[in-house]
Design a protein around this motif. Structure first.
Motif, PDB file in Angstrom:
ATOM      1  N   LEU A 178      46.616  37.734  45.132  1.00 26.65           N
ATOM      2  CA  LEU A 178      47.356  38.939  44.760  1.00 26.65           C
ATOM      3  C   LEU A 178      48.634  39.067  45.571  1.00 26.65           C
ATOM      4  N   HIS A 179      48.531  38.793  46.888  1.00 29.81           N
ATOM      5  CA  HIS A 179      49.700  38.845  47.764  1.00 29.81           C
ATOM      6  C   HIS A 179      49.445  37.974  48.986  1.00 29.81           C
ATOM      7  N   GLU A 180      50.478  37.319  49.445  1.00 30.71           N
ATOM      8  CA  GLU A 180      50.345  36.351  50.538  1.00 30.71           C
ATOM      9  C   GLU A 180      49.840  36.966  51.844  1.00 30.71           C
ATOM     10  N   SER A 181      50.012  38.266  52.002  1.00 34.56           N
ATOM     11  CA  SER A 181      49.552  38.917  53.225  1.00 34.56           C
ATOM     12  C   SER A 181      48.020  38.987  53.306  1.00 34.56           C
ATOM     13  N   GLY A 182      47.361  38.996  52.153  1.00 33.69           N
ATOM     14  CA  GLY A 182      45.916  39.187  52.120  1.00 33.69           C
ATOM     15  C   GLY A 182      45.500  40.599  52.457  1.00 33.69           C
ATOM     16  N   GLU A 183      46.452  41.523  52.464  1.00 30.49           N
ATOM     17  CA  GLU A 183      46.165  42.894  52.875  1.00 30.49           C
ATOM     18  C   GLU A 183      46.050  43.863  51.707  1.00 30.49           C
ATOM     19  N   ILE A 184      46.165  43.326  50.481  1.00 29.85           N
ATOM     20  CA  ILE A 184      46.048  44.152  49.283  1.00 29.85           C
ATOM     21  C   ILE A 184      44.914  43.602  48.429  1.00 29.85           C
ATOM     22  N   LEU A 185      43.980  44.465  48.063  1.00 26.19           N
ATOM     23  CA  LEU A 185      42.832  44.074  47.249  1.00 26.19           C
ATOM     24  C   LEU A 185      42.915  44.744  45.888  1.00 26.19           C
ATOM     25  N   GLU A 186      42.457  44.039  44.862  1.00 27.69           N
ATOM     26  CA  GLU A 186      42.397  44.614  43.521  1.00 27.69           C
ATOM     27  C   GLU A 186      40.957  44.611  43.025  1.00 27.69           C
ATOM     28  N   LEU A 187      40.456  45.784  42.688  1.00 25.05           N
ATOM     29  CA  LEU A 187      39.116  45.907  42.120  1.00 25.05           C
ATOM     30  C   LEU A 187      39.193  45.720  40.614  1.00 25.05           C
ATOM     31  N   GLU A 188      38.368  44.813  40.091  1.00 27.26           N
ATOM     32  CA  GLU A 188      38.367  44.628  38.636  1.00 27.26           C
ATOM     33  C   GLU A 188      37.774  45.836  37.925  1.00 27.26           C
ATOM     34  N   LEU A 189      36.923  46.581  38.614  1.00 25.34           N
ATOM     35  CA  LEU A 189      36.370  47.841  38.129  1.00 25.34           C
ATOM     36  C   LEU A 189      36.316  48.806  39.302  1.00 25.34           C
ATOM     37  N   PHE A 190      36.627  50.066  39.056  1.00 27.84           N
ATOM     38  CA  PHE A 190      36.508  51.036  40.142  1.00 27.84           C
ATOM     39  C   PHE A 190      35.033  51.273  40.435  1.00 27.84           C
ATOM     40  N   CYS A 191      34.686  51.319  41.709  1.00 26.42           N
ATOM     41  CA  CYS A 191      33.294  51.423  42.119  1.00 26.42           C
ATOM     42  C   CYS A 191      33.245  51.942  43.558  1.00 26.42           C
ATOM     43  N   PRO A 192      32.058  52.268  44.081  1.00 26.26           N
ATOM     44  CA  PRO A 192      31.944  52.679  45.485  1.00 26.26           C
ATOM     45  C   PRO A 192      32.248  51.466  46.387  1.00 26.26           C
ATOM     46  N   TRP A 193      33.436  51.435  46.962  1.00 29.95           N
ATOM     47  CA  TRP A 193      33.902  50.209  47.609  1.00 29.95           C
ATOM     48  C   TRP A 193      34.015  50.261  49.121  1.00 29.95           C
ATOM     49  N   LYS A 194      34.138  51.426  49.712  1.00 34.23           N
ATOM     50  CA  LYS A 194      34.529  51.505  51.112  1.00 34.23           C
ATOM     51  C   LYS A 194      33.515  50.878  52.061  1.00 34.23           C
ATOM     52  N   GLU A 195      32.259  51.318  51.977  1.00 34.80           N
ATOM     53  CA  GLU A 195      31.256  50.799  52.906  1.00 34.80           C
ATOM     54  C   GLU A 195      31.029  49.304  52.716  1.00 34.80           C
ATOM     55  N   HIS A 196      31.084  48.847  51.481  1.00 30.65           N
ATOM     56  CA  HIS A 196      30.947  47.410  51.230  1.00 30.65           C
ATOM     57  C   HIS A 196      32.104  46.631  51.855  1.00 30.65           C
ATOM     58  N   LEU A 197      33.307  47.176  51.749  1.00 28.24           N
ATOM     59  CA  LEU A 197      34.460  46.492  52.329  1.00 28.24           C
ATOM     60  C   LEU A 197      34.296  46.341  53.829  1.00 28.24           C
ATOM     61  N   TYR A 198      33.915  47.411  54.501  1.00 32.85           N
ATOM     62  CA  TYR A 198      33.766  47.341  55.961  1.00 32.85           C
ATOM     63  C   TYR A 198      32.705  46.311  56.354  1.00 32.85           C
ATOM     64  N   GLN A 199      31.599  46.294  55.616  1.00 34.80           N
ATOM     65  CA  GLN A 199      30.528  45.359  55.961  1.00 34.80           C
ATOM     66  C   GLN A 199      30.955  43.917  55.683  1.00 34.80           C
ATOM     67  N   LEU A 200      31.597  43.689  54.559  1.00 30.48           N
ATOM     68  CA  LEU A 200      32.047  42.342  54.219  1.00 30.48           C
ATOM     69  C   LEU A 200      33.114  41.855  55.190  1.00 30.48           C
ATOM     70  N   GLU A 201      34.019  42.752  55.590  1.00 34.57           N
ATOM     71  CA  GLU A 201      35.032  42.374  56.578  1.00 34.57           C
ATOM     72  C   GLU A 201      34.374  41.937  57.884  1.00 34.57           C
ATOM     73  N   GLU A 202      33.365  42.692  58.299  1.00 32.57           N
ATOM     74  CA  GLU A 202      32.670  42.355  59.540  1.00 32.57           C
ATOM     75  C   GLU A 202      31.954  41.017  59.420  1.00 32.57           C
ATOM     76  N   GLU A 203      31.306  40.794  58.286  1.00 31.79           N
ATOM     77  CA  GLU A 203      30.590  39.538  58.074  1.00 31.79           C
ATOM     78  C   GLU A 203      31.532  38.344  58.052  1.00 31.79           C
ATOM     79  N   GLN A 204      32.756  38.539  57.551  1.00 29.73           N
ATOM     80  CA  GLN A 204      33.706  37.446  57.398  1.00 29.73           C
ATOM     81  C   GLN A 204      34.727  37.368  58.522  1.00 29.73           C
TER      82      GLN A 204
END
Length: 354
Positions: A240-266
């Motif tokens: 989406l962008h070379e910075s990797g700092e912009i995410l695009e959801l293909e569907l709107f959904c409850p995303w915040k807690e999942h993002l934090y957990q996935l960021e920590e895992e990765q």
């Protein structure tokens, strides 16, 4: 990942299930914890038809198969789940250390029953309500989320645990279910039904039970599947962008807690700054990623000169076609097109907060 589901302390034979099973709890004013404890137990086949005995008579309690919130005894093998005795200091962390629960709140009778029967209860609720059988990863995630969002609150309130000592709260009040259940008790002007009648308790149990079922369904049916959507957005962020700092959801959904957990895992905690998604045709949103799920303090706000401006005026100020609005605080904005939303995010990345 597999869950370490505690086995029932007593195995019931088929002919024992047909016998009269009794769940004992105290009489008098009832509270959310024992009401929910009884409801959860009755979701299991071996307790589904159990008679609830409300008494403080120890001889009557001794005849019960399970006793919750009374009796001054916690004995897993005997199915005695009281938490009022001075020697009791169990928490979810002490009883289920393999789950790595962060909160350390003394358990109520609801927490005790949930600690030992919760996964099994969730499985039966989902099978009955949705005819689905969650895999181990989903079951573990839903179990921990329900503890964090519902059970821990009930435990904390019933035990009078201060929410704060310092820093983060020990638990959060998100439902105030305890107060709503308390309202089913008789007040001093009520004469019918009798204050100790099982009718009031059963109404409260149905009420708290529906809240529990709704919570299970939400986290299993809506919240957990959203993890895959967020994981895909995180994986595709550099496309989406070379910075990797912009995410695009293909569907709107409850995303915040999942993002934090996935960021920590990765190992990419804090990298994502903006999330874009489509709400409907010609309606794209740019959301700033907050530092915490419920916070309006964001990792990077939208460009300051745009804030509080709408439509054509905003397009003129930012120079991006299709711009619709930026909230006055800068935590959300909108554009008519996908490309316009992405461009607003890109330019905000480079903008100064001054």
């Amino acid at each position: 990942m597999t869950t370490n589901v505690p086995e029932p302390a007593k195995r019931f034979k088929e002919d024992e299930i047909s016998a009269v099973v009794k769940i004992g709890t105290h009489d008098g004013i009832f509270h959310c914890d024992e009401v929910l404890a009884c409801f959860m137990l009755q979701q299991l086949p071996r307790y589904a038809s159990a008679e609830i005995i409300r008494t403080r008579d120890s001889k009557k309690l001794d005849t019960c198969d399970v006793v919750v919130d009374v009796g001054s005894t916690f004995d897993r093998d005997r199915h005695r789940y009281d938490h009022h005795q001075g020697t009791f200091n169990e928490t979810m962390r002490s009883l289920r250390p393999e789950l790595n629960i962060k909160r350390d709140v003394r358990l109520s009778s609801a927490g005790l029953v949930y600690a030992f029967f919760g996964e099994e209860v969730i499985q039966h609720v989902l099978k009955k309500q949705l005819n689905i059988e969650p895999d181990n990863e989903c079951l573990l995630a839903v179990y921990k989320k329900i503890y964090d969002k519902l059970i821990c609150e009930i435990d904390g309130i019933d035990n009078g645990v201060p929410m704060f000592e310092q820093g983060e709260p020990r638990y959060n009040i998100s439902t105030h279910l305890s107060a709503r259940v308390g309202a089913f008790n008789a007040d001093w002007t009520d004469t019918a039904p009798a204050p100790d009648s099982l009718e009031r308790f059963e109404k409260a149990k149905a009420y708290v039970g529906q809240e529990f079922i709704n919570t299970v369904i939400y986290y299993a049916k809506s919240w957990w599947p959203a993890r895959d959507v967020v994981a895909k957005a995180l994986a595709n962020r550099f496309a989406l962008h070379e910075s990797g700092e912009i995410l695009e959801l293909e569907l709107f959904c409850p995303w915040k807690e999942h993002l934090y957990q996935l960021e920590e895992e990765q190992g990419v905690v804090g990298k994502a700054k903006y999330v874009i998604y489509c709400t409907r045709e010609d309606e794209w949103r740019i959301i700033c990623v907050p530092v915490q799920p419920a916070s309006f303090v964001c990792r990077k706000f939208l460009a300051k000169p745009w804030r509080g401006i709408r439509d054509e005026d905003l397009s003129m100020v930012c120079g991006i076609a299709g711009a619709k609005f930026v909230h006055q605080s800068g935590f959300i904005g909108g554009n008519k097109t996908h490309d316009g939303a992405v461009q607003m995010a890109i330019e905000s990345l480079a903008s100064s907060e001054d």
